[in-house]
Design a protein around this motif. Structure first.
Motif, PDB file in Angstrom:
ATOM      1  N   THR A   1       0.749  -1.206  -0.073  1.00 51.55           N
ATOM      2  CA  THR A   1       0.020   0.153   0.311  1.00 51.55           C
ATOM      3  C   THR A   1       0.888   1.286   0.059  1.00 51.55           C
ATOM      4  O   THR A   1       0.465   2.181  -0.597  1.00 51.55           O
ATOM      5  N   ARG A   2       2.055   1.257   0.624  1.00 47.91           N
ATOM      6  CA  ARG A   2       2.894   2.383   0.700  1.00 47.91           C
ATOM      7  C   ARG A   2       3.685   2.549  -0.422  1.00 47.91           C
ATOM      8  O   ARG A   2       3.585   3.809  -0.787  1.00 47.91           O
ATOM      9  N   SER A   3       4.147   1.630  -1.131  1.00 49.66           N
ATOM     10  CA  SER A   3       4.518   1.726  -2.283  1.00 49.66           C
ATOM     11  C   SER A   3       3.315   2.265  -3.481  1.00 49.66           C
ATOM     12  O   SER A   3       3.823   3.053  -4.412  1.00 49.66           O
ATOM     13  N   LYS A   4       2.357   1.753  -3.602  1.00 49.76           N
ATOM     14  CA  LYS A   4       1.255   2.235  -4.317  1.00 49.76           C
ATOM     15  C   LYS A   4       0.878   3.578  -4.122  1.00 49.76           C
ATOM     16  O   LYS A   4       0.846   4.395  -5.052  1.00 49.76           O
ATOM     17  N   ASN A   5       0.829   4.223  -2.977  1.00 52.16           N
ATOM     18  CA  ASN A   5       0.634   5.441  -2.699  1.00 52.16           C
ATOM     19  C   ASN A   5       1.924   6.406  -3.296  1.00 52.16           C
ATOM     20  O   ASN A   5       1.512   7.478  -3.874  1.00 52.16           O
ATOM     21  N   ILE A   6       3.074   5.649  -3.314  1.00 52.37           N
ATOM     22  CA  ILE A   6       4.308   6.723  -3.961  1.00 52.37           C
ATOM     23  C   ILE A   6       4.013   6.645  -5.316  1.00 52.37           C
ATOM     24  O   ILE A   6       4.294   7.677  -6.160  1.00 52.37           O
ATOM     25  N   LEU A   7       3.641   5.572  -5.997  1.00 50.86           N
ATOM     26  CA  LEU A   7       3.361   5.583  -7.239  1.00 50.86           C
ATOM     27  C   LEU A   7       2.266   6.534  -7.782  1.00 50.86           C
ATOM     28  O   LEU A   7       2.455   6.939  -9.019  1.00 50.86           O
TER      29      LEU A   7
END
Length: 453
Positions: free
Chosen positions: A428-434
């Motif tokens: 979820t954290r990485s998708k938020n950055i993307l």
């Protein structure tokens, strides 16, 4: 002819001389005749002596027989007299017992109850931890119970009061927390004198450790395995306290529950029961935890840099958003559709850095329970093999094998559940950055499109 007679007489005389060496060898027929006469006379005298000795012995035996018969008759008379006396004594004893029972009345029932109470109390005293402080208090009760059971001895008032005193002292000591000094067998078998704290009739502690009382040898020893640390902390706190109230974990059964509690395997022992498969699961889980920790730190730093980048229009190469924004500066005159492709290319270059090792965490979350299932199946196979060899007579054999087999399943779930949770958070954290990168990229494209229009 005469010479032959002489030879015969000489040979006869020789034979006679062998029989009686005292007689001299005859030299003629007359001497031979005289010798024979003397021999017959000597033999007659000897036979007469023997006959007299036999008659004397016979008379002696008759006298002895008469004496024995006389003794026998006397014993028969004594036996008859004693038998009559015995029968009379039995009758008298029965009458006395009947008189005693009538006079005792309800006291007989009282003494019976006293005997039973003495025996039961002695057995309780033997296993009570109070006996570790007050020794040999059950000897009197044991002697009283045996005397009242083996004979008609009646208990005295002092005996009844002493039984009452021992019962009252046991009840009183059960409500006390007292200290005393005794020899304690510590770990390793060494015997040292220590201060012992007795909590009623429940537990004994010394130096913050629980003790075990052996009534057979009358010794105190530290438990081979102590309970968990929180129980030992309460024991140490109680021993160090001088007043007030202290939380303490006591065993109301006098040590039975504590003995079962310390036999239960600890968490470390349960982990070791998993065997090689359990060690592999823990190693995989540790790797996943380290990767997740590294990703948390990395994504946290990347997110902080992106947030700083959002506050300025100057692109910086130290964060993914700055590197994406630099594409706009590198291609200031290209059409917005070309710029869109360039920005998509820049975002695709950042995706591996942002989502690095997340797939490995996901794989670990899937593999861990499978490894646990593998260990369970292997353990069940070993359990059934043991049942084939030893049968089902011992339930502990099956229960222990099944428990060991299920440990790997528990370890697999312990690794898989937090790993899935960590993977979800990191993903979820990485998708938020993307999403931020794509949002900023769309804004850049929209801005270029407006300029071109």
């Amino acid at each position: 002819m005469l010479s032959k007679l002489k030879l015969i007489s000489l040979s006869f005389v020789a034979s006679v001389s062998m029989l009686n060496t005292v007689v001299a060898a005859p030299t003629d027929v007359d001497a031979l005749l005289e010798t024979l006469k003397n021999g017959q006379f000597s033999q007659s005298e000897e036979n007469a002596k023997r006959e007299n000795a036999f008659k004397a012995a016979n008379n002696n035996q008759v006298n002895m027989l008469n004496q024995v018969k006389s003794q026998r008759d006397g014993l028969i008379v004594d036996s008859s007299r004693l038998e009559t006396q015995f029968e009379g004594n039995e009758t008298k004893l029965a009458q006395l017992e009947d008189t005693l029972n009538k006079r005792m009345g309800s006291l007989k029932e009282l003494f019976g109850v006293l005997q039973q109470v003495s025996g039961d109390t002695q057995s309780k005293f033997q296993t009570s931890v109070v006996s570790a402080q007050i020794e040999n208090r059950g000897d009197f009760l044991l002697n009283l119970s045996e005397q009242m059971g083996s004979s008609s001895k009646m208990a005295s008032i002092e005996d009844i009061e002493k039984v009452w005193f021992e019962l009252q002292r046991e009840m009183t000591e059960q409500g006390k927390v007292s200290r005393f000094t005794r020899d304690v067998i510590v770990a390793g078998g060494e015997k040292t004198q220590q201060e012992v704290l007795r909590v009623g009739a429940f537990n004994l502690v010394s130096n913050g450790k629980y003790l075990e009382y052996n009534p057979v040898t009358n010794t105190l020893s530290e438990l081979t395995r102590q309970p968990v640390q929180r129980y030992m902390d309460s024991a140490e706190a109680l021993q160090n306290a001088n007043s007030g109230f202290v939380d303490f974990a006591l065993d109301p059964t006098g040590g039975s529950i504590l003995g079962l509690l310390v036999q239960a395997p600890s968490t470390e022992e349960k982990v070791h029961q998993g065997g090689p498969v359990g060690y592999v699961i823990l190693a995989v889980g540790l790797i996943g935890l380290l990767i997740a920790l590294e990703r948390f730190i990395a994504l946290f730093l990347i997110g902080a840099k992106i947030n700083r980048q959002l506050k300025t229009h100057v692109a910086n190469d130290n964060n993914p958003l700055g590197r994406v924004m630099k594409v706009k500066d590198q291609y200031p005159n290209v059409a917005y559709d070309t710029l869109e492709l360039k920005l998509s290319e820049a975002i695709l270059r950042e995706i591996p850095k942002i989502t690095r090792n997340l797939t490995l965490i996901k794989i670990i979350s899937v593999v861990a329970p499978l490894l646990g299932l593998l260990g369970t199946v292997t353990g069940m196979i070993n359990t059934f093999q043991a049942i084939t060899l030893f049968g089902t007579g011992d339930p502990k054999l099956m229960a222990g094998g099944i428990s060991t087999a299920l440990v790997t399943t528990v370890l697999g779930l312990v690794v898989a559940i937090p790993t899935v949770f960590l993977y979800t958070l990191l993903n979820t954290r990485s998708k938020n950055i993307l999403v931020i990168l794509q949002e900023q990229s769309a804004g850049i494209i929209a801005e270029r499109s407006e300029k071109g229009a």
